[in-house]
Design an enzyme around this catalytic site. Sequence first.
Site, short mmCIF file in Angstrom:
data_model
loop_
_atom_site.label_atom_id
_atom_site.label_comp_id
_atom_site.label_asym_id
_atom_site.label_seq_id
_atom_site.Cartn_x
_atom_site.Cartn_y
_atom_site.Cartn_z
N ASP A 118 0.81 -1.23 0.00
CA ASP A 118 0.00 0.00 0.00
C ASP A 118 0.83 1.27 0.00
O ASP A 118 0.33 2.34 0.36
CB ASP A 118 -0.95 0.00 1.21
N ASP A 175 -7.21 -4.41 -5.31
CA ASP A 175 -6.86 -3.08 -4.78
C ASP A 175 -5.47 -2.63 -5.23
O ASP A 175 -5.18 -1.44 -5.33
CB ASP A 175 -6.87 -3.09 -3.24
N1 GLY Z 1 -7.32 -1.96 0.39
C1 GLY Z 1 -8.13 -2.27 1.47
C2 GLY Z 1 -9.55 -1.86 1.35
O1 GLY Z 1 -10.00 -1.35 0.36
O2 GLY Z 1 -10.26 -2.10 2.30
#
Ligand code: GLY
Length: 394
Positions: free
Chosen positions: A115, A173
């Site tokens: 992330d 994601d």
């Molecule tokens: N990337 C984690 C979420 O969208 O909850």
Amino acid sequence: MISKYLYYFIATLVLTASCNNIQQPLPELIDEQLTMASEQYKEMHAAVPADLMPRSTDPETGELITSGTGWWCSGFFPGSLWYLYEYTGDDELKQMAMERTALIEKEQYNTGTHDLGFMINDSYGQGLRIAGIQSYRPVLVNGAYSLLTRFNEVVGCIRSWDHGDWEFPVIVDNMMNLEYLMWAFRETGDSSFYDVSVSHTEKTMENHYRDDFSSYHLVDYDTISGEVITRQTVQGFADESAWARGQSWGFYGFVTMYRDTKDERYLEQAVNIADFLLSHPNMPDDGVPYWDFNAPDIPDARRDASAGAILASGLIELSRYVDAADSEKYLAFAEKIIRTLSSEKYRAQPGENGNFLLKHSVGHLPNNSEVDVPLTYADYFFIESLMRLIKLNS
Ligand code: GLY
């Protein structure tokens, strides 16, 4: 005489009602929202301890919940402050943005998360773009190299999570981090950033997406053969369902990858995903998705404001790359989402909602975690959507 008075009374009521239905002009709405957001975020800055970031509120007590900088959302608060500084030119917001951004510095060496785009690009990256702070460049480059360490040649993807029983989990994601790597490619000229971004995009297109252009949440890969072991959900309703935020993440990621590579197949993918979402029978009329398009309790299912805000921002970007008719269609939908999120139902007033802007997001419903609460990324992408609309029209 009575009937004449009654006539005037009814006519006045009708006139008042129809006046109330007149939509606020969009530029006025944008200004109102961003001006109010600036005040709310100044309050947020004052309320959150100087070494932490806002995260959400407690669903029972409404009390503020904070996080450290290692949490995947740490970049959204500074990123929002940067956008609000960009809009207002208010030096107080710039100072706050710099203070919060500086907290994230150590994450440039964090190789334990995928992330880093959210954490570093949305904080340091925004500061560099908006305020031209040159000392942010090395932090950004180091962070991008840290992210690169998570790439596996055999699989062709960046690894998402280190926890769990999967061999090599990749969640949709992760498309959101490629914008950061593409920036690093332009910044350093190191083609690994480009190659990794393209490889990850290709594999995601091949293995995450179903024939109807909905996406699985997680694909687990075999690191010896590179083959898919399993496709499943973690945060959605079911393995075969369309978890709303995942759909928005993937969509936004393909729009970005088209912008940064000009590969027409990525544009086609983004258009197909948008059309799947916008024409979905379970897409509510007001444009803010249920937390999962296949949630069993629709129409009583929770909505996810974050999924709506991310979708709106991606649609505004997409509207720049398609023909006039499609552009109008995507912009109209984005505007609908923004108007809904700006309405009383979703938009918190100053002093409410722990100073967050939006109510009613869903983090991880199957885990009963962050359900129907404010979330920093819902606010971030709401602000981004408003800023993108301004730029589109300037
Ligand atoms: N990337 C984690 C979420 O969208 O909850």
